[in-house]
Scaffold this motif. Structure first.
Motif, PDB file in Angstrom:
ATOM      1  N   ILE A  64      25.714 -50.861  38.206  1.00 16.31           N
ATOM      2  CA  ILE A  64      24.385 -50.814  37.597  1.00 16.31           C
ATOM      3  C   ILE A  64      24.222 -52.068  36.743  1.00 16.31           C
ATOM      4  O   ILE A  64      25.084 -52.382  35.927  1.00 16.31           O
ATOM      5  CB  ILE A  64      24.215 -49.555  36.727  1.00 16.31           C
ATOM      6  N   SER A  65      23.091 -52.765  36.919  1.00 20.54           N
ATOM      7  CA  SER A  65      22.878 -54.015  36.186  1.00 20.54           C
ATOM      8  C   SER A  65      22.252 -53.788  34.810  1.00 20.54           C
ATOM      9  O   SER A  65      22.558 -54.521  33.870  1.00 20.54           O
ATOM     10  CB  SER A  65      22.008 -54.969  37.000  1.00 20.54           C
ATOM     11  N   HIS A  66      21.369 -52.781  34.704  1.00 19.76           N
ATOM     12  CA  HIS A  66      20.718 -52.496  33.425  1.00 19.76           C
ATOM     13  C   HIS A  66      19.939 -51.191  33.551  1.00 19.76           C
ATOM     14  O   HIS A  66      19.940 -50.556  34.614  1.00 19.76           O
ATOM     15  CB  HIS A  66      19.814 -53.653  32.986  1.00 19.76           C
ATOM     16  N   SER A  67      19.261 -50.815  32.482  1.00 19.60           N
ATOM     17  CA  SER A  67      18.725 -49.449  32.400  1.00 19.60           C
ATOM     18  C   SER A  67      17.289 -49.291  32.853  1.00 19.60           C
ATOM     19  O   SER A  67      16.751 -48.181  32.792  1.00 19.60           O
ATOM     20  CB  SER A  67      18.833 -48.952  30.946  1.00 19.60           C
ATOM     21  N   HIS A  68      16.614 -50.328  33.309  1.00 12.00           N
ATOM     22  CA  HIS A  68      15.219 -50.185  33.727  1.00 12.00           C
ATOM     23  C   HIS A  68      15.088 -49.215  34.900  1.00 12.00           C
ATOM     24  O   HIS A  68      15.981 -49.116  35.745  1.00 12.00           O
ATOM     25  CB  HIS A  68      14.628 -51.547  34.085  1.00 12.00           C
ATOM     26  N   TYR A  69      13.947 -48.560  34.991  1.00  6.44           N
ATOM     27  CA  TYR A  69      13.767 -47.463  35.948  1.00  6.44           C
ATOM     28  C   TYR A  69      13.895 -47.902  37.404  1.00  6.44           C
ATOM     29  O   TYR A  69      14.278 -47.100  38.251  1.00  6.44           O
ATOM     30  CB  TYR A  69      12.399 -46.806  35.734  1.00  6.44           C
ATOM     31  N   GLY A  90       9.997 -45.064  37.439  1.00  9.95           N
ATOM     32  CA  GLY A  90       9.315 -44.860  36.180  1.00  9.95           C
ATOM     33  C   GLY A  90       9.635 -43.489  35.615  1.00  9.95           C
ATOM     34  O   GLY A  90      10.287 -42.671  36.267  1.00  9.95           O
ATOM     35  N   PRO A  91       9.180 -43.198  34.395  1.00  9.26           N
ATOM     36  CA  PRO A  91       9.461 -41.896  33.791  1.00  9.26           C
ATOM     37  C   PRO A  91       8.733 -40.750  34.483  1.00  9.26           C
ATOM     38  O   PRO A  91       9.160 -39.604  34.409  1.00  9.26           O
ATOM     39  CB  PRO A  91       8.976 -42.074  32.343  1.00  9.26           C
ATOM     40  N   ALA A  92       7.631 -41.052  35.165  1.00 10.15           N
ATOM     41  CA  ALA A  92       6.879 -40.048  35.933  1.00 10.15           C
ATOM     42  C   ALA A  92       6.043 -40.786  36.967  1.00 10.15           C
ATOM     43  O   ALA A  92       5.741 -41.971  36.806  1.00 10.15           O
ATOM     44  CB  ALA A  92       5.981 -39.219  35.014  1.00 10.15           C
ATOM     45  N   SER A  93       5.654 -40.085  38.015  1.00  9.77           N
ATOM     46  CA  SER A  93       4.970 -40.753  39.124  1.00  9.77           C
ATOM     47  C   SER A  93       3.653 -41.388  38.704  1.00  9.77           C
ATOM     48  O   SER A  93       3.268 -42.437  39.222  1.00  9.77           O
ATOM     49  CB  SER A  93       4.730 -39.766  40.270  1.00  9.77           C
ATOM     50  N   LEU A  94       2.937 -40.772  37.743  1.00  9.59           N
ATOM     51  CA  LEU A  94       1.632 -41.295  37.349  1.00  9.59           C
ATOM     52  C   LEU A  94       1.740 -42.515  36.451  1.00  9.59           C
ATOM     53  O   LEU A  94       0.762 -43.253  36.282  1.00  9.59           O
ATOM     54  CB  LEU A  94       0.814 -40.196  36.642  1.00  9.59           C
ATOM     55  N   VAL A  95       2.904 -42.763  35.860  1.00 14.63           N
ATOM     56  CA  VAL A  95       3.078 -43.931  34.988  1.00 14.63           C
ATOM     57  C   VAL A  95       4.147 -44.873  35.529  1.00 14.63           C
ATOM     58  O   VAL A  95       4.609 -45.756  34.821  1.00 14.63           O
ATOM     59  CB  VAL A  95       3.435 -43.501  33.546  1.00 14.63           C
ATOM     60  N   GLY A  96       4.510 -44.698  36.790  1.00 17.59           N
ATOM     61  CA  GLY A  96       5.511 -45.558  37.404  1.00 17.59           C
ATOM     62  C   GLY A  96       4.904 -46.385  38.522  1.00 17.59           C
ATOM     63  O   GLY A  96       3.692 -46.379  38.758  1.00 17.59           O
ATOM     64  N   HIS A  97       5.747 -47.103  39.215  1.00 13.59           N
ATOM     65  CA  HIS A  97       5.351 -47.918  40.362  1.00 13.59           C
ATOM     66  C   HIS A  97       5.718 -47.168  41.639  1.00 13.59           C
ATOM     67  O   HIS A  97       6.868 -46.789  41.842  1.00 13.59           O
ATOM     68  CB  HIS A  97       6.056 -49.271  40.330  1.00 13.59           C
ATOM     69  N   GLN A  98       4.736 -46.980  42.501  1.00  9.07           N
ATOM     70  CA  GLN A  98       4.973 -46.284  43.755  1.00  9.07           C
ATOM     71  C   GLN A  98       5.654 -47.217  44.755  1.00  9.07           C
ATOM     72  O   GLN A  98       5.335 -48.402  44.828  1.00  9.07           O
ATOM     73  CB  GLN A  98       3.652 -45.770  44.338  1.00  9.07           C
ATOM     74  N   LEU A 136      17.350 -41.748  37.704  1.00  7.88           N
ATOM     75  CA  LEU A 136      18.061 -40.507  37.413  1.00  7.88           C
ATOM     76  C   LEU A 136      18.150 -39.571  38.621  1.00  7.88           C
ATOM     77  O   LEU A 136      19.233 -39.036  38.895  1.00  7.88           O
ATOM     78  CB  LEU A 136      17.410 -39.788  36.226  1.00  7.88           C
ATOM     79  N   PRO A 137      17.074 -39.320  39.377  1.00  7.45           N
ATOM     80  CA  PRO A 137      17.224 -38.451  40.553  1.00  7.45           C
ATOM     81  C   PRO A 137      18.268 -38.966  41.545  1.00  7.45           C
ATOM     82  O   PRO A 137      19.033 -38.170  42.107  1.00  7.45           O
ATOM     83  CB  PRO A 137      15.817 -38.440  41.164  1.00  7.45           C
ATOM     84  N   THR A 138      18.319 -40.273  41.743  1.00  8.26           N
ATOM     85  CA  THR A 138      19.321 -40.839  42.656  1.00  8.26           C
ATOM     86  C   THR A 138      20.728 -40.662  42.097  1.00  8.26           C
ATOM     87  O   THR A 138      21.662 -40.333  42.838  1.00  8.26           O
ATOM     88  CB  THR A 138      19.030 -42.328  42.899  1.00  8.26           C
ATOM     89  N   VAL A 139      20.893 -40.857  40.790  1.00 10.16           N
ATOM     90  CA  VAL A 139      22.205 -40.651  40.165  1.00 10.16           C
ATOM     91  C   VAL A 139      22.674 -39.216  40.386  1.00 10.16           C
ATOM     92  O   VAL A 139      23.834 -38.964  40.753  1.00 10.16           O
ATOM     93  CB  VAL A 139      22.148 -40.985  38.654  1.00 10.16           C
ATOM     94  N   LYS A 140      21.779 -38.271  40.182  1.00 10.30           N
ATOM     95  CA  LYS A 140      22.139 -36.863  40.371  1.00 10.30           C
ATOM     96  C   LYS A 140      22.497 -36.572  41.823  1.00 10.30           C
ATOM     97  O   LYS A 140      23.468 -35.843  42.105  1.00 10.30           O
ATOM     98  CB  LYS A 140      20.994 -35.969  39.909  1.00 10.30           C
ATOM     99  N   GLN A 141      21.732 -37.121  42.754  1.00  7.53           N
ATOM    100  CA  GLN A 141      22.007 -36.884  44.174  1.00  7.53           C
ATOM    101  C   GLN A 141      23.357 -37.467  44.584  1.00  7.53           C
ATOM    102  O   GLN A 141      24.129 -36.837  45.321  1.00  7.53           O
ATOM    103  CB  GLN A 141      20.897 -37.493  45.024  1.00  7.53           C
TER     104      GLN A 141
END
Length: 334
Positions: A123-128, A95-103, A133-138
């Motif tokens: 990559i199949s599509h753009s859903h979180y 998700g875009p942030a931990s409080l509005v995403g799925h844990q 993004l953190p994984t892409v950067k890593q």
């Protein structure tokens, strides 16, 4: 192009071209978002029911296909000299942030640093939960230009802010890794949608991946509802030695049916694409649907029984579990 379905771009947005797609009403979507999912067992119980194993990252297979489930739709698939990651997500939430995403309720079985050499990511599509993004950067920090990213058309600009080796493709277009030019990566259709915020809704395409090597082939369905595209994929690229097909996040059907297959539809995709064996993905990691967390396994068994198939034809893996397939076939061909 013979009788296949092309992507449709309308007023700057991609649309699903099949009658099996229907748009979600605002009321149904709001009701779904306000409904609580099943309460999960304690972490100790989950450790017993859904254990997380240490992945087997020994040498890539000299023959056959080696597949490791890393949770949700993330797989490491190795065959014909290439190592491929599918929709990798190693973060603790989507998700875009931990409080509005799925844990994440089952941890990733390894870190990016513990992965073996990776040649490509699809990559199949753009859903979180499929593009993190953190994984892409890593992954970029670890592998840099030695790693090639294959993404749907419309996503290249998003990636070039982070990585350099990006190939974007439309449905039925193909490309390869320069060092392994005999393995073709073809972007194929799926029934879904895309978007990471209100402003990029369906601005990029979504789809599946048909990866064909000189000795073996692999199909990655990504995230999809059921449509006739899978018959087209089967006619053009089947049979596949291995397919990865989603089996979770499918209830309520009125809301999720057009975008997420249920286990019976997953089995039908297995048949449509002529998969010799399939592995179930998109379950057991994030609570995205209202079915019970073990319902995908239970419903898959029923669907296989009804189709007169077994758990050898369509199987599931534990988190971090590795399985070697099609090795005997290689040996018979030698």
């Amino acid at each position: 192009m013979e009788d296949v379905t092309s992507s449709v771009l309308r007023n700057g947005c991609y649309v699903n071209p099949w009658t099996t797609w229907r748009e979600l009403s605002f009321g149904s979507g709001l009701k779904f978002m306000c409904t609580r999912s099943e309460r999960l067992p304690s972490a100790q119980e989950l450790d017993q029911i859904l254990p997380v194993l240490t992945p087997d990252f020994s040498a890539p297979p000299s023959s056959g296909i080696k597949v490791t489930w890393l949770g949700h739709a993330s797989l490491l698939v190795q065959f014909d000299g290439v190592s491929i990651l599918t929709d990798p997500i190693f973060s603790s939430f989507c998700g875009p942030a931990s409080l509005v995403g799925h844990q994440r309720y089952r941890p990733a079985p390894c870190t990016v640093e513990e992965l073996p050499e990776i040649h490509a990511v699809v990559i199949s599509h753009s859903h979180y939960d499929h593009l993190d993004l953190p994984t892409v950067k890593q992954l970029n920090n670890r592998f840099g230009r030695d790693l090639r990213w294959f993404v749907p058309i419309g996503l290249k600009d998003w990636f070039t802010e982070t990585v350099e080796e990006v190939i974007e493709l439309d449905w039925w277009q193909a490309n390869c890794i320069p060092s392994h030019s005999k393995v073709a990566f073809t972007f194929t259709p799926a029934q879904h949608w895309s978007g990471r915020n209100y402003f990029d809704w369906n601005k990029s395409l979504w789809g599946s991946w048909s990866i064909i090597g000189p000795n073996h082939s692999f199909f990655f369905a990504g995230d999809t509802g059921y449509c006739k595209a899978f018959e087209e994929i089967g006619r053009r690229y089947g049979p596949f030695d291995l397919a990865a097909i989603p089996i979770g996040a499918y209830k309520p059907r009125a809301v999720l049916g057009p975008q997420h297959v249920d286990p019976p539809e997953a089995v039908q995709i297995h048949l449509d694409i002529q998969a010799k064996q399939s592995v179930g993905i998109h379950w057991g990691t994030f609570q995205l649907g209202l079915e019970g967390y073990l319902a995908p396994l239970e419903d898959l068994k029923i669907a296989l029984d009804n189709a007169r198939l077994t758990d050898q034809d369509f199987f599931t893996l534990k988190h971090g579990e590795t399985k070697l397939l099609a090795e005997e076939e290689d040996q018979r061909g030698e």
